[in-house]
Design a protein around this motif. Structure first.
Motif, PDB file in Angstrom:
ATOM      1  N   GLU A 164       0.829  -1.204   0.000  1.00  0.00           N
ATOM      2  CA  GLU A 164       0.000   0.000   0.000  1.00  0.00           C
ATOM      3  C   GLU A 164       0.866   1.257   0.000  1.00  0.00           C
ATOM      4  N   ILE A 165       2.002   1.206   0.705  1.00  0.00           N
ATOM      5  CA  ILE A 165       2.912   2.355   0.719  1.00  0.00           C
ATOM      6  C   ILE A 165       3.449   2.628  -0.681  1.00  0.00           C
ATOM      7  N   GLY A 203       3.266   5.905  -5.607  1.00  0.00           N
ATOM      8  CA  GLY A 203       3.092   6.019  -7.047  1.00  0.00           C
ATOM      9  C   GLY A 203       1.996   6.999  -7.429  1.00  0.00           C
ATOM     10  N   LEU A 204       0.907   7.015  -6.663  1.00  0.00           N
ATOM     11  CA  LEU A 204      -0.181   7.949  -6.938  1.00  0.00           C
ATOM     12  C   LEU A 204       0.201   9.396  -6.661  1.00  0.00           C
ATOM     13  N   LEU A 205       1.167   9.602  -5.772  1.00  0.00           N
ATOM     14  CA  LEU A 205       1.529  10.955  -5.354  1.00  0.00           C
ATOM     15  C   LEU A 205       2.729  11.525  -6.099  1.00  0.00           C
ATOM     16  N   THR A 206       3.540  10.681  -6.664  1.00  0.00           N
ATOM     17  CA  THR A 206       4.750  11.154  -7.336  1.00  0.00           C
ATOM     18  C   THR A 206       4.381  12.127  -8.458  1.00  0.00           C
ATOM     19  N   GLY A 207       5.001  13.320  -8.386  1.00  0.00           N
ATOM     20  CA  GLY A 207       4.750  14.348  -9.391  1.00  0.00           C
ATOM     21  C   GLY A 207       3.487  15.137  -9.172  1.00  0.00           C
ATOM     22  N   ARG A 208       2.761  14.880  -8.091  1.00  0.00           N
ATOM     23  CA  ARG A 208       1.477  15.567  -7.860  1.00  0.00           C
ATOM     24  C   ARG A 208       1.452  16.276  -6.511  1.00  0.00           C
ATOM     25  N   LEU A 209       2.634  16.560  -5.951  1.00  0.00           N
ATOM     26  CA  LEU A 209       2.730  17.223  -4.655  1.00  0.00           C
ATOM     27  C   LEU A 209       3.443  18.561  -4.817  1.00  0.00           C
ATOM     28  N   PRO A 210       3.298  19.457  -3.817  1.00  0.00           N
ATOM     29  CA  PRO A 210       4.051  20.708  -3.872  1.00  0.00           C
ATOM     30  C   PRO A 210       5.546  20.439  -4.029  1.00  0.00           C
ATOM     31  N   ASP A 219       8.129  21.429  -2.557  1.00  0.00           N
ATOM     32  CA  ASP A 219       8.999  21.374  -1.384  1.00  0.00           C
ATOM     33  C   ASP A 219       8.783  20.111  -0.551  1.00  0.00           C
ATOM     34  N   VAL A 220       8.060  19.120  -1.095  1.00  0.00           N
ATOM     35  CA  VAL A 220       7.714  17.920  -0.335  1.00  0.00           C
ATOM     36  C   VAL A 220       8.496  16.715  -0.868  1.00  0.00           C
ATOM     37  N   ASP A 221       9.143  15.988   0.034  1.00  0.00           N
ATOM     38  CA  ASP A 221       9.851  14.757  -0.303  1.00  0.00           C
ATOM     39  C   ASP A 221       9.077  13.563   0.265  1.00  0.00           C
ATOM     40  N   ILE A 222       8.890  12.526  -0.547  1.00  0.00           N
ATOM     41  CA  ILE A 222       8.210  11.306  -0.086  1.00  0.00           C
ATOM     42  C   ILE A 222       9.240  10.365   0.528  1.00  0.00           C
ATOM     43  N   ALA A 223       8.964   9.888   1.749  1.00  0.00           N
ATOM     44  CA  ALA A 223       9.880   8.973   2.439  1.00  0.00           C
ATOM     45  C   ALA A 223       9.100   7.753   2.919  1.00  0.00           C
ATOM     46  N   PRO A 224       9.311   6.579   2.310  1.00  0.00           N
ATOM     47  CA  PRO A 224       8.658   5.362   2.816  1.00  0.00           C
ATOM     48  C   PRO A 224       9.328   4.878   4.092  1.00  0.00           C
ATOM     49  N   LEU A 225       8.557   4.183   4.935  1.00  0.00           N
ATOM     50  CA  LEU A 225       9.095   3.664   6.193  1.00  0.00           C
ATOM     51  C   LEU A 225       8.363   2.366   6.537  1.00  0.00           C
ATOM     52  N   TYR A 226       9.086   1.231   6.389  1.00  0.00           N
ATOM     53  CA  TYR A 226       8.512  -0.070   6.730  1.00  0.00           C
ATOM     54  C   TYR A 226       9.637  -1.020   7.092  1.00  0.00           C
ATOM     55  N   GLY A 227       9.295  -2.166   7.631  1.00  0.00           N
ATOM     56  CA  GLY A 227      10.285  -3.076   8.186  1.00  0.00           C
ATOM     57  C   GLY A 227      11.263  -3.623   7.181  1.00  0.00           C
ATOM     58  N   GLY A 228      10.877  -3.742   5.895  1.00  0.00           N
ATOM     59  CA  GLY A 228      11.761  -4.325   4.900  1.00  0.00           C
ATOM     60  C   GLY A 228      12.876  -3.423   4.447  1.00  0.00           C
ATOM     61  N   LEU A 229      12.830  -2.137   4.819  1.00  0.00           N
ATOM     62  CA  LEU A 229      13.902  -1.217   4.443  1.00  0.00           C
ATOM     63  C   LEU A 229      15.144  -1.466   5.294  1.00  0.00           C
ATOM     64  N   ASP A 230      16.328  -1.170   4.730  1.00  0.00           N
ATOM     65  CA  ASP A 230      17.525  -1.307   5.556  1.00  0.00           C
ATOM     66  C   ASP A 230      17.583  -0.170   6.566  1.00  0.00           C
ATOM     67  N   GLY A 231      18.472  -0.311   7.529  1.00  0.00           N
ATOM     68  CA  GLY A 231      18.545   0.640   8.630  1.00  0.00           C
ATOM     69  C   GLY A 231      18.788   2.064   8.175  1.00  0.00           C
ATOM     70  N   ARG A 232      19.638   2.245   7.153  1.00  0.00           N
ATOM     71  CA  ARG A 232      19.931   3.600   6.699  1.00  0.00           C
ATOM     72  C   ARG A 232      18.697   4.264   6.112  1.00  0.00           C
ATOM     73  N   ALA A 233      17.938   3.526   5.324  1.00  0.00           N
ATOM     74  CA  ALA A 233      16.721   4.093   4.747  1.00  0.00           C
ATOM     75  C   ALA A 233      15.705   4.426   5.835  1.00  0.00           C
ATOM     76  N   GLN A 234      15.608   3.561   6.843  1.00  0.00           N
ATOM     77  CA  GLN A 234      14.691   3.852   7.952  1.00  0.00           C
ATOM     78  C   GLN A 234      15.138   5.098   8.718  1.00  0.00           C
ATOM     79  N   ASP A 235      16.434   5.174   8.997  1.00  0.00           N
ATOM     80  CA  ASP A 235      16.949   6.346   9.718  1.00  0.00           C
ATOM     81  C   ASP A 235      16.727   7.622   8.918  1.00  0.00           C
ATOM     82  N   ALA A 236      16.900   7.526   7.588  1.00  0.00           N
ATOM     83  CA  ALA A 236      16.690   8.710   6.752  1.00  0.00           C
ATOM     84  C   ALA A 236      15.242   9.168   6.814  1.00  0.00           C
ATOM     85  N   ALA A 237      14.303   8.223   6.929  1.00  0.00           N
ATOM     86  CA  ALA A 237      12.890   8.579   6.962  1.00  0.00           C
ATOM     87  C   ALA A 237      12.517   9.353   8.214  1.00  0.00           C
TER      88      ALA A 237
END
Length: 820
Positions: free
Chosen positions: A229-230, A235-242, A244-262
């Motif tokens: 769902e994330i 995918g629905l939001l990419t290119g359709r946001l202001p 100044d907004v960055d999309i950051a996913p956060l779920y258990g399958g991400l590695d630690g660095r990606a989670q920390d970045a989120a």
């Protein structure tokens, strides 16, 4: 010395908490989301005299929360993690001799206690976010209470949560004091936006995100049930946001660095949209977030004992989870929580998320308890006791893996499995594998999402994983090396796989009940446990004849294979010989009127092979015939008139006179085929060779010897009429029936009977044309009564026949006129 701590909502409760833990060894702290309990409480305990030089263990339900908590506490001390504050978890650790606060994931505590029950060097254990009620958290607390009660009465135990039945937990801790913190960082405005049933959750969340980012300042945290769902929402939001907004996913399958970045603050001048699972509910702060969008859904594991599978099920989030999620909006500033359901629906939500112990596979818990010397886990102090059926299923699995003996004690194989810190099936795989390094890497891929890519084929993922770079992949390979060393050399066990075993063969050691065979349509499979599963027809594995399935998603009717590897039939037969069931089945060939025998080889619900065996002879043929009749019924037999007549007469004798006359109903005869039919068979497989004589003799064999000569006397086949005719008696009804022309009874002034005259026959009196004219069980009464009317009618219809006015004195005849 207590460090200078920031003032947060929980600060006002700290003096009361410190006093409670000075006076008692246990306490409960209830503080709302964002109160700061995760970071401030451990630091406040550092200077307490009872701690001495002992460590404080802080248990977190997730790795992300553990890393974040350790880093935040270290930052408050002006240090890096690994000094005063460290953390330890699977595949990652930052700790040193100077570490006094050690943040660990919940599963670590149980292993610490099982390895060293006295917990040397540990002064206190803090259970954070205990409301999540993970199996590891519940088990860790039960073990800690056992250690505190038997070995370490001075050990401090503190249970902390934002949404918790504090009084219930306090009772479990021996009526421990409950400290409540009413403070809150900032107010949160609740808004409700109902979602139409036909609107997909990704579409509803994406629409809410676009609207709130256009209307509100700050970053946004949106809760969705899972990774799929994330990704679709992103995918629905990419290119359709202001801009100044960055999309950051956060779920258990991400590695630690990606989670920390989120969870890091957004760069200056930018905002974040964090799309997260429930991983972001507790124990972490995402700076700058002041809006939460809650889908109201969560994905929880559900264990199915019948199949041995744990599947993820999307459910409505509990009220406690909804409160936790809303609280994320008020951590650093006044916030807004938008709930994608109507306000009145909140009351219908479950109060709390069900404890994992009520739904989980308990095989790991039972194995650990056996290592702790506890054969019955229900004797430990659980907040909710483990369900007995699930415990029984776990014991059955562990015995099948040779981890427990019949008395429930740990075996050598069980000890080897427990050392590996893996789910029991995967631990068995690594322990039994020849190539333990490969098996350990495979075990990590099964338990760690995302490593080696997302292919269903674990063989492909394994090859890719070995070449991956990055901290998470390096940590996983290091863990695999350690597990392989702990598992010992390359020797295999009784069920072991050779050094060059395929990925599928290794998986079969862990999941023999999930070997799958293709069935008909491309991509459709049936598992050995009886469950159906499918793959996309375009997936490379869809054309394989056999797979081993490590993970399934979805419900039984449309379960999709998420992780699997190919295996050959030869490997299945070689590895799982003890589980194969060879059965000889007797089948009836209706066209040939004979029995045939076929041999089948099955692995659970999977038919591996079947073959026709040569026609049996002699005793084997007789036994095959008996089994065919037992399976298909007595209608296969040619009874003939004589055997059928005897059976009906015996049935009447049994019903009318009872024992010792035999019961010859279908059920009784099928149950006693070995007694009455088997001795009279001829050793031929054809049912045509079983003649009526054999059936007649078999039935008579059921009659006690002293009664056999009485059968004809008590239940004769025919009645000797006064006319000299012999007329058959029917035994189909409850009462035996004699159908006879009325003229053949002339001259008879008593009613015909059988069984020595004690049982009257039911007479069906017939005309000369054999048509019924009267039914009676009182022949003399018939002569004296209705005969006059019958006589008048018969004289008109049959004038050539003699119709006497007084039939009692007339001569019986079977002719038109009596002999002169």
């Amino acid at each position: 010395m207590t460090p200078a701590l920031p003032t947060l909502p929980v600060t006002e409760a700290l003096p009361r908490l410190l006093r409670a833990l000075s006076a008692a060894s246990s306490a409960v702290l209830v503080a709302p989301p964002g109160a700061g309990k995760t970071t401030l409480v451990p630091l406040a305990l550092l200077s307490e005299g009872w701690r001495g030089d002992g460590r404080i263990l802080l248990l977190e339900p997730r790795r992300l929360a553990a890393r974040a908590a350790a880093r935040r506490m270290a930052a408050l001390l002006g240090e890096e993690p690994g000094a005063t504050v460290g953390y330890a978890m699977r595949m990652e650790s930052r700790t040193s001799a100077a570490t006094r606060i050690l943040v660990v994931t919940e599963g670590v505590l149980a292993r610490m206690i099982l390895d060293e029950p006295e917990l040397p060097g540990i002064a206190a254990i803090l259970f954070d976010e205990f409301h999540e009620r993970s199996l590891d958290g519940d088990f860790g607390l039960a073990l800690a209470l056992d250690v505190q009660g038997a070995l370490r009465p001075e050990l401090r135990l503190l249970v902390m949560s934002a949404t918790l039945d504090g009084a219930r937990v306090a009772r479990l801790l021996g009526d421990a004091p409950v400290i409540e913190s009413e403070g809150r960082s900032f107010p949160v405005e609740l808004r409700h936006a109902g979602r139409a049933a036909e609107t997909r959750i990704e579409e509803a969340v994406a629409a809410a995100c676009r609207q709130v980012l256009a209307e509100e300042d700050g970053s946004v945290l949106a809760f969705l049930p899972g990774q799929g769902e994330i990704e679709r929402t992103a995918g629905l939001l990419t290119g359709r946001l202001p801009g100044d907004v960055d999309i950051a996913p956060l779920y258990g399958g991400l590695d630690g660095r990606a989670q920390d970045a989120a969870i890091r603050p957004a760069p200056a001048g930018r905002r974040k949209l964090v799309l997260a699972t429930s991983i972001a509910e507790t124990s972490i702060t995402i700076d700058g977030v002041r809006v939460v969008i809650d889908s109201g859904l969560a994905r929880l594991p559900r264990y199915e004992p019948a199949t041995g599978l744990t599947r993820l099920e999307t459910v409505r989030a509990s009220r406690a989870s909804a409160d936790q999620r809303a609280g994320r909006a008020g951590r650093t500033a006044p916030g807004v929580a938008i709930r994608l359901w109507r306000a009145e629906q909140t009351a219908a939500l479950p109060a709390f998320t069900p404890p994992e112990i009520a739904e989980a596979d308990l095989s790991g818990l039972v194995l650990d308890c056996a290592a702790f010397g506890v054969f019955d886990p229900t004797t430990l102090s659980f907040l909710d006791p483990p369900p007995v059926p699930a415990l029984n299923e776990a014991r059955t699995l562990l015995r099948s893996l040779h981890a427990l003996d019949d008395e429930g004690r740990l075996t050598d194989a069980g000890r080897a499995m427990r050392r590996l810190s893996l789910p029991v099936r995967l631990a068995h795989m690594v322990a039994e594998a020849g190539d333990k390094r490969r098996a350990a890497e495979l075990a990590i891929l099964v338990t760690e999402r995302g490593l080696g890519g997302t292919s269903v084929d674990l063989d492909r993922r394994l090859a890719r994983f070995r070449g991956e770079r990055g901290q998470r992949a390096e940590g996983a390979r290091t863990l695999a090396q350690r597990l392989a060393r702990q598992a010992g050399g390359g020797k295999t066990g009784a069920d072991g796989a050779s050094d060059d075993a395929s990925t599928g063969a290794l998986l079969a050691l862990a999941y023999p009940d999930r070997v799958a065979k293709a069935r008909g349509e491309h991509g459709r499979f049936v598992l050995a446990n009886g469950r159906g599963a499918m793959l996309d027809a375009a997936d490379p594995l869809a054309g394989e004849a056999f797979l081993v399935v490590a993970d399934l998603q979805g419900k039984a009717q449309n379960a999709r294979i998420a992780q699997a590897a190919a295996i050959t039939e030869e490997e299945v037969r070689s590895l799982l010989t003890e589980r194969l069931e060879t059965e000889r089945q007797t089948v009836f060939d209706a066209d040939k009127g004979a029995v045939r025998v076929r041999e089948t080889v099955r692995l659970g619900a999977i038919l591996l092979s079947e073959r026709q065996l040569p026609a049996p002879k002699g005793a084997d043929a007789d036994r095959a015939v008996i089994e065919a009749i037992r399976a298909h019924g007595l209608s296969l037999l040619d009874w003939g008139k004589g055997a059928q007549s005897l059976r009906r007469r015996l049935a009447w004798l049994h019903k009318g006179l009872g024992a010792p006359w035999p019961d010859v109903s279908d059920e009784a005869l099928l149950a006693r085929l070995d007694d009455w039919l088997l001795p009279f068979l001829s050793g031929e497989p054809s049912l045509a060779r079983i003649g009526p004589g054999a059936l007649h003799d078999g039935l008579m064999a059921l009659v006690p010897h002293e009664l056999q000569r009485k059968v004809d006397a008590l239940a004769p086949t025919h009645y000797a009429a006064p006319s000299g005719s012999t007329v058959p008696i029917r035994y189909e009804e409850d009462q035996p029936v004699l159908s006879i022309r009325v003229q053949e009874l002339f001259g008879l002034d008593r009613h015909p009977g059988i069984a020595g005259g004690t049982v009257p026959l039911t007479l069906e009196l017939l005309s000369p044309a054999h048509r019924p004219i009267q039914t009676t069980r009182d022949l003399p009464g018939f002569w004296r009564g209705s005969w006059a009317d019958v006589r008048a009618d018969m004289r008109g219809r049959y004038p050539k026949h003699h119709w006497p006015e007084n039939p009692r004195e007339a001569r019986a005849t079977s002719r038109a006129k009596p002999r002169g």
